[in-house]
Design an enzyme around this catalytic site. Sequence first.
Site, PDB file in Angstrom:
ATOM      1  N   LYS A  13     -20.298 -39.597  34.797  1.00 14.10           N
ATOM      2  CA  LYS A  13     -20.849 -38.229  34.786  1.00 14.10           C
ATOM      3  C   LYS A  13     -22.032 -38.108  35.762  1.00 14.10           C
ATOM      4  O   LYS A  13     -22.087 -37.182  36.558  1.00 14.10           O
ATOM      5  CB  LYS A  13     -21.309 -37.836  33.364  1.00 14.10           C
ATOM      6  N   ARG A  88     -23.425 -32.377  23.277  1.00 10.67           N
ATOM      7  CA  ARG A  88     -22.834 -33.629  22.832  1.00 10.67           C
ATOM      8  C   ARG A  88     -22.421 -33.573  21.365  1.00 10.67           C
ATOM      9  O   ARG A  88     -21.946 -34.562  20.831  1.00 10.67           O
ATOM     10  CB  ARG A  88     -23.886 -34.725  22.978  1.00 10.67           C
ATOM     11  N   ARG A 160     -30.363 -50.503  32.584  1.00  5.50           N
ATOM     12  CA  ARG A 160     -30.831 -49.702  31.451  1.00  5.50           C
ATOM     13  C   ARG A 160     -30.808 -50.508  30.161  1.00  5.50           C
ATOM     14  O   ARG A 160     -29.903 -51.295  29.933  1.00  5.50           O
ATOM     15  CB  ARG A 160     -29.930 -48.459  31.290  1.00  5.50           C
TER      16      ARG A 160
HETATM   17  P1  AP5 Z   1     -22.537 -43.276  35.587  1.00  4.85           P
HETATM   18  O1  AP5 Z   1     -22.277 -42.185  36.577  1.00  4.85           O
HETATM   19  O2  AP5 Z   1     -23.940 -43.736  35.413  1.00  4.85           O
HETATM   20  O3  AP5 Z   1     -21.866 -42.892  34.178  1.00  4.85           O
HETATM   21  P2  AP5 Z   1     -22.302 -41.825  33.082  1.00  4.85           P
HETATM   22  O4  AP5 Z   1     -21.065 -41.198  32.562  1.00  4.85           O
HETATM   23  O5  AP5 Z   1     -23.370 -40.924  33.599  1.00  4.85           O
HETATM   24  O6  AP5 Z   1     -22.873 -42.837  32.006  1.00  4.85           O
HETATM   25  P3  AP5 Z   1     -24.152 -42.746  31.061  1.00  4.85           P
HETATM   26  O7  AP5 Z   1     -24.264 -44.127  30.451  1.00  4.85           O
HETATM   27  O8  AP5 Z   1     -25.365 -42.252  31.801  1.00  4.85           O
HETATM   28  O9  AP5 Z   1     -23.704 -41.716  30.032  1.00  4.85           O
HETATM   29  P4  AP5 Z   1     -24.232 -41.549  28.626  1.00  4.85           P
HETATM   30  O10 AP5 Z   1     -23.587 -40.258  28.308  1.00  4.85           O
HETATM   31  O11 AP5 Z   1     -23.983 -42.655  27.678  1.00  4.85           O
HETATM   32  O12 AP5 Z   1     -25.828 -41.617  28.826  1.00  4.85           O
HETATM   33  P5  AP5 Z   1     -26.944 -40.493  28.937  1.00  4.85           P
HETATM   34  O13 AP5 Z   1     -27.890 -40.940  29.967  1.00  4.85           O
HETATM   35  O14 AP5 Z   1     -26.366 -39.127  29.039  1.00  4.85           O
HETATM   36  O15 AP5 Z   1     -21.599 -44.518  36.004  1.00  4.85           O
HETATM   37  C1  AP5 Z   1     -21.686 -45.743  35.295  1.00  4.85           C
HETATM   38  C2  AP5 Z   1     -21.520 -46.933  36.305  1.00  4.85           C
HETATM   39  O16 AP5 Z   1     -20.198 -46.891  36.842  1.00  4.85           O
HETATM   40  C3  AP5 Z   1     -22.465 -46.853  37.519  1.00  4.85           C
HETATM   41  O17 AP5 Z   1     -22.892 -48.142  37.850  1.00  4.85           O
HETATM   42  C4  AP5 Z   1     -21.601 -46.264  38.652  1.00  4.85           C
HETATM   43  O18 AP5 Z   1     -22.004 -46.742  39.926  1.00  4.85           O
HETATM   44  C5  AP5 Z   1     -20.213 -46.783  38.276  1.00  4.85           C
HETATM   45  N1  AP5 Z   1     -19.150 -45.848  38.646  1.00  4.85           N
HETATM   46  C6  AP5 Z   1     -19.155 -44.493  38.517  1.00  4.85           C
HETATM   47  N2  AP5 Z   1     -17.981 -43.980  38.955  1.00  4.85           N
HETATM   48  C7  AP5 Z   1     -17.223 -45.050  39.346  1.00  4.85           C
HETATM   49  C8  AP5 Z   1     -15.905 -45.182  39.883  1.00  4.85           C
HETATM   50  N3  AP5 Z   1     -15.118 -44.107  40.104  1.00  4.85           N
HETATM   51  N4  AP5 Z   1     -15.438 -46.433  40.156  1.00  4.85           N
HETATM   52  C9  AP5 Z   1     -16.213 -47.512  39.937  1.00  4.85           C
HETATM   53  N5  AP5 Z   1     -17.486 -47.447  39.437  1.00  4.85           N
HETATM   54  C10 AP5 Z   1     -17.972 -46.237  39.145  1.00  4.85           C
HETATM   55  O19 AP5 Z   1     -27.608 -40.590  27.479  1.00  4.85           O
HETATM   56  C11 AP5 Z   1     -28.356 -41.722  27.094  1.00  4.85           C
HETATM   57  C12 AP5 Z   1     -28.863 -41.522  25.677  1.00  4.85           C
HETATM   58  O20 AP5 Z   1     -29.731 -40.364  25.616  1.00  4.85           O
HETATM   59  C13 AP5 Z   1     -27.800 -41.258  24.604  1.00  4.85           C
HETATM   60  O21 AP5 Z   1     -27.228 -42.458  24.119  1.00  4.85           O
HETATM   61  C14 AP5 Z   1     -28.631 -40.520  23.550  1.00  4.85           C
HETATM   62  O22 AP5 Z   1     -29.418 -41.416  22.815  1.00  4.85           O
HETATM   63  C15 AP5 Z   1     -29.543 -39.651  24.402  1.00  4.85           C
HETATM   64  N6  AP5 Z   1     -28.961 -38.332  24.690  1.00  4.85           N
HETATM   65  C16 AP5 Z   1     -28.620 -37.868  25.924  1.00  4.85           C
HETATM   66  N7  AP5 Z   1     -28.106 -36.627  25.830  1.00  4.85           N
HETATM   67  C17 AP5 Z   1     -28.119 -36.292  24.508  1.00  4.85           C
HETATM   68  C18 AP5 Z   1     -27.725 -35.149  23.770  1.00  4.85           C
HETATM   69  N8  AP5 Z   1     -27.174 -34.071  24.385  1.00  4.85           N
HETATM   70  N9  AP5 Z   1     -27.870 -35.160  22.422  1.00  4.85           N
HETATM   71  C19 AP5 Z   1     -28.428 -36.219  21.802  1.00  4.85           C
HETATM   72  N10 AP5 Z   1     -28.831 -37.343  22.427  1.00  4.85           N
HETATM   73  C20 AP5 Z   1     -28.679 -37.377  23.782  1.00  4.85           C
END
Ligand code: AP5
Length: 216
Positions: A13, A88, A160
């Site tokens: 994402k 979410r 992270r």
């Molecule tokens: P990346 O693009 O970083 O993936 P992502 O989907 O953004 O993963 P996240 O871990 O950031 O998502 P998440 O939803 O768990 O975390 P968030 O920060 O929102 O890609 C991942 C890796 O793969 C990278 O190394 C990239 O280079 C590689 N990659 C990408 N595309 C590729 C491809 N096509 N081929 C190969 N490699 C590839 O949330 C974190 C925490 O915050 C949550 O756990 C929660 O505690 C809190 N939080 C956030 N939002 C909310 C909410 N709305 N409500 C409640 N709590 C929340």
Amino acid sequence: MHLVLVGAPGAGKGTQAKALSQQFGIPHISTGDIFRASLAAQTDLGLQVQRYMDAGELVPDDVTIGIMRARLVEPDTSGGFLLDGFPRTLHQAQSLGTTLLDLGTPLDAVLELQIDDHEVIRRLSGRRTCRSCGHIWHVEFDPPATPDVCGLCGGELLQRDDDQPVTIRRRLEVYAEQTAPLIGFYSDARLLRSICALGTIEEVTKRAIDALTTES
Ligand code: AP5
């Protein structure tokens, strides 16, 4: 364009949001990035959300919804936005709908990135993020020329805290329990566009742009 990106942790994402926000000229708004910046600055919000993030649990809805209500009325969103990681839960989705109704800016589309758990674990365990510019790298799939040094700004690359195996597993469970129901919710609302998130970053970006610019 008013967009939401939805998909499991590690689906790509954040990576795709950067390309799409450039393509459509709209700000990329990530709740995860907002929480991590608060944590780094040790603000009250950061201290409040830390234990949830460390455990792979969702931050409570009232906190998250309050943050996003305030963020969505900032001036840079007047021409649209791309939301990454919000909503979410069904409650967050309903609240977002109410906020956007009040603002007169309904969603245009919700893009789902589809991926399997095996690939999520490969992606998250190799992810490295630049401490300075926030660029996302991957040790195997998108490595910088010099290990642990950002290829864009020379900043230090970090892993992270929530990218440890036990926390990744919990984040996947939380996604299945609390976030996956949004797929049906937005499908019923005729807003959902789903694409396969496997393949290179560039291939996925092309699929995403095609899905968002083709009439459904
Ligand atoms: P990346 O693009 O970083 O993936 P992502 O989907 O953004 O993963 P996240 O871990 O950031 O998502 P998440 O939803 O768990 O975390 P968030 O920060 O929102 O890609 C991942 C890796 O793969 C990278 O190394 C990239 O280079 C590689 N990659 C990408 N595309 C590729 C491809 N096509 N081929 C190969 N490699 C590839 O949330 C974190 C925490 O915050 C949550 O756990 C929660 O505690 C809190 N939080 C956030 N939002 C909310 C909410 N709305 N409500 C409640 N709590 C929340």
